[in-house]
Motif scaffolding. Sequence first.
Motif, PDB file in Angstrom:
ATOM      1  N   UNK A  40     -33.781  47.022  21.237  1.00  0.00           N
ATOM      2  CA  UNK A  40     -33.394  46.471  20.145  1.00  0.00           C
ATOM      3  C   UNK A  40     -31.868  46.893  19.784  1.00  0.00           C
ATOM      4  N   UNK A  41     -31.275  45.987  19.709  1.00  0.00           N
ATOM      5  CA  UNK A  41     -29.733  46.317  19.405  1.00  0.00           C
ATOM      6  C   UNK A  41     -29.446  46.666  18.019  1.00  0.00           C
ATOM      7  N   UNK A  42     -28.328  47.607  17.725  1.00  0.00           N
ATOM      8  CA  UNK A  42     -28.094  48.139  16.422  1.00  0.00           C
ATOM      9  C   UNK A  42     -27.025  47.344  15.705  1.00  0.00           C
ATOM     10  N   UNK A  43     -27.363  47.248  14.314  1.00  0.00           N
ATOM     11  CA  UNK A  43     -26.492  46.868  13.449  1.00  0.00           C
ATOM     12  C   UNK A  43     -25.997  45.412  13.637  1.00  0.00           C
ATOM     13  N   UNK A  44     -26.931  44.640  14.104  1.00  0.00           N
ATOM     14  CA  UNK A  44     -26.777  43.156  14.247  1.00  0.00           C
ATOM     15  C   UNK A  44     -25.784  42.705  15.465  1.00  0.00           C
ATOM     16  N   UNK A  45     -25.633  43.605  16.342  1.00  0.00           N
ATOM     17  CA  UNK A  45     -25.038  43.186  17.650  1.00  0.00           C
ATOM     18  C   UNK A  45     -25.858  42.658  18.682  1.00  0.00           C
ATOM     19  N   UNK A  46     -25.274  41.805  19.371  1.00  0.00           N
ATOM     20  CA  UNK A  46     -26.304  40.905  20.215  1.00  0.00           C
ATOM     21  C   UNK A  46     -25.658  41.239  21.895  1.00  0.00           C
ATOM     22  N   UNK A  47     -26.497  41.303  22.714  1.00  0.00           N
ATOM     23  CA  UNK A  47     -25.872  41.294  24.053  1.00  0.00           C
ATOM     24  C   UNK A  47     -24.811  40.304  24.283  1.00  0.00           C
ATOM     25  N   UNK A  48     -23.851  40.732  24.991  1.00  0.00           N
ATOM     26  CA  UNK A  48     -22.695  39.794  25.262  1.00  0.00           C
ATOM     27  C   UNK A  48     -21.670  39.657  24.301  1.00  0.00           C
ATOM     28  N   UNK A  49     -21.889  40.195  23.163  1.00  0.00           N
ATOM     29  CA  UNK A  49     -21.153  40.226  22.109  1.00  0.00           C
ATOM     30  C   UNK A  49     -19.942  41.112  22.259  1.00  0.00           C
ATOM     31  N   UNK A  50     -18.690  40.807  21.871  1.00  0.00           N
ATOM     32  CA  UNK A  50     -17.549  41.771  21.928  1.00  0.00           C
ATOM     33  C   UNK A  50     -17.560  42.911  20.909  1.00  0.00           C
ATOM     34  N   UNK A  51     -17.245  44.076  21.270  1.00  0.00           N
ATOM     35  CA  UNK A  51     -17.085  45.053  20.464  1.00  0.00           C
ATOM     36  C   UNK A  51     -15.976  46.085  20.771  1.00  0.00           C
ATOM     37  N   UNK A  52     -15.453  46.683  19.849  1.00  0.00           N
ATOM     38  CA  UNK A  52     -14.415  47.544  20.071  1.00  0.00           C
ATOM     39  C   UNK A  52     -14.839  48.949  19.590  1.00  0.00           C
ATOM     40  N   UNK A  53     -14.401  50.185  20.450  1.00  0.00           N
ATOM     41  CA  UNK A  53     -15.164  51.353  20.273  1.00  0.00           C
ATOM     42  C   UNK A  53     -13.849  52.394  20.182  1.00  0.00           C
ATOM     43  N   UNK A  54     -13.964  53.424  19.648  1.00  0.00           N
ATOM     44  CA  UNK A  54     -13.243  54.748  19.886  1.00  0.00           C
ATOM     45  C   UNK A  54     -13.493  55.199  21.340  1.00  0.00           C
ATOM     46  N   UNK A  55     -12.343  55.687  21.941  1.00  0.00           N
ATOM     47  CA  UNK A  55     -12.394  56.402  23.148  1.00  0.00           C
ATOM     48  C   UNK A  55     -13.252  57.482  23.065  1.00  0.00           C
ATOM     49  N   UNK A  56     -13.069  58.167  21.954  1.00  0.00           N
ATOM     50  CA  UNK A  56     -13.920  59.656  21.795  1.00  0.00           C
ATOM     51  C   UNK A  56     -15.357  59.371  21.720  1.00  0.00           C
ATOM     52  N   UNK A  57     -16.042  58.079  21.647  1.00  0.00           N
ATOM     53  CA  UNK A  57     -17.256  57.726  21.337  1.00  0.00           C
ATOM     54  C   UNK A  57     -17.862  57.407  22.938  1.00  0.00           C
ATOM     55  N   UNK A  58     -17.044  57.624  24.046  1.00  0.00           N
ATOM     56  CA  UNK A  58     -17.545  57.301  25.201  1.00  0.00           C
ATOM     57  C   UNK A  58     -18.298  58.458  25.754  1.00  0.00           C
ATOM     58  N   UNK A  59     -19.559  58.408  26.155  1.00  0.00           N
ATOM     59  CA  UNK A  59     -19.972  59.533  26.584  1.00  0.00           C
ATOM     60  C   UNK A  59     -20.278  59.511  28.177  1.00  0.00           C
ATOM     61  N   UNK A  60     -20.050  58.495  28.770  1.00  0.00           N
ATOM     62  CA  UNK A  60     -20.362  58.488  30.215  1.00  0.00           C
ATOM     63  C   UNK A  60     -19.683  57.016  30.633  1.00  0.00           C
ATOM     64  N   UNK A  61     -19.655  57.202  32.042  1.00  0.00           N
ATOM     65  CA  UNK A  61     -18.983  55.709  32.567  1.00  0.00           C
ATOM     66  C   UNK A  61     -19.690  55.583  33.870  1.00  0.00           C
ATOM     67  N   UNK A  62     -19.384  54.300  34.472  1.00  0.00           N
ATOM     68  CA  UNK A  62     -19.859  53.928  35.780  1.00  0.00           C
ATOM     69  C   UNK A  62     -19.293  53.086  36.608  1.00  0.00           C
ATOM     70  N   UNK A  63     -18.910  53.359  37.713  1.00  0.00           N
ATOM     71  CA  UNK A  63     -17.691  52.505  38.582  1.00  0.00           C
ATOM     72  C   UNK A  63     -18.728  52.156  40.218  1.00  0.00           C
ATOM     73  N   UNK A  64     -18.691  50.941  40.094  1.00  0.00           N
ATOM     74  CA  UNK A  64     -19.491  50.471  41.495  1.00  0.00           C
ATOM     75  C   UNK A  64     -18.594  49.901  42.307  1.00  0.00           C
ATOM     76  N   UNK A  65     -18.558  50.302  43.784  1.00  0.00           N
ATOM     77  CA  UNK A  65     -17.630  49.666  44.483  1.00  0.00           C
ATOM     78  C   UNK A  65     -18.274  48.674  45.582  1.00  0.00           C
ATOM     79  N   UNK A  66     -19.523  48.262  45.225  1.00  0.00           N
ATOM     80  CA  UNK A  66     -20.470  47.307  45.756  1.00  0.00           C
ATOM     81  C   UNK A  66     -21.296  47.904  46.694  1.00  0.00           C
ATOM     82  N   UNK A  67     -21.207  49.313  47.026  1.00  0.00           N
ATOM     83  CA  UNK A  67     -21.967  50.047  47.819  1.00  0.00           C
ATOM     84  C   UNK A  67     -22.588  51.162  47.205  1.00  0.00           C
ATOM     85  N   UNK A  68     -21.555  51.879  46.537  1.00  0.00           N
ATOM     86  CA  UNK A  68     -22.126  53.019  45.904  1.00  0.00           C
ATOM     87  C   UNK A  68     -21.581  53.239  44.528  1.00  0.00           C
ATOM     88  N   UNK A  69     -22.245  54.176  43.724  1.00  0.00           N
ATOM     89  CA  UNK A  69     -21.835  54.315  42.288  1.00  0.00           C
ATOM     90  C   UNK A  69     -21.181  55.551  41.966  1.00  0.00           C
TER      91      UNK A  69
END
Length: 108
Positions: A40-69
């Motif tokens: 269930x998404x929060x505060x009325x947000x829906x999948x695919x919707x645009x969102x702008x967030x603070x960089x300081x709210x980023x807690x993790x990241x993922x980068x895939x090169x097609x083979x590994x993560x």
Amino acid sequence: VVIVAMPTEAYDRDYVWVVEPVRLGDGTVSGLIYPEEDAPLLNGLRPGEPVTVLETDIVDWMLRDGVTTRGSFVIRGSLIDGPGRGSDVEALLARFHEDPLPPIGLTD
């Protein structure tokens, strides 16, 4: 992909995957709520919707090169320390690059 902690009406914060992140240069990142989000998404947000967030709210990241993560420290840690190390978990762990950080310049 970046994983962001966002305040919600129901919880102090929830974690949302944001795809196609773009650093805007003013301390914020813009992207789209992960289009296949099944929780269930929060505060009325829906999948695919645009969102702008603070960089300081980023807690993790993922980068895939097609083979590994690379990155994905939260998922990586939960697989390593989680219950059961069966073949399914080992297969998922095999998808992670042995060096979680990308080469310098790859993320700029």
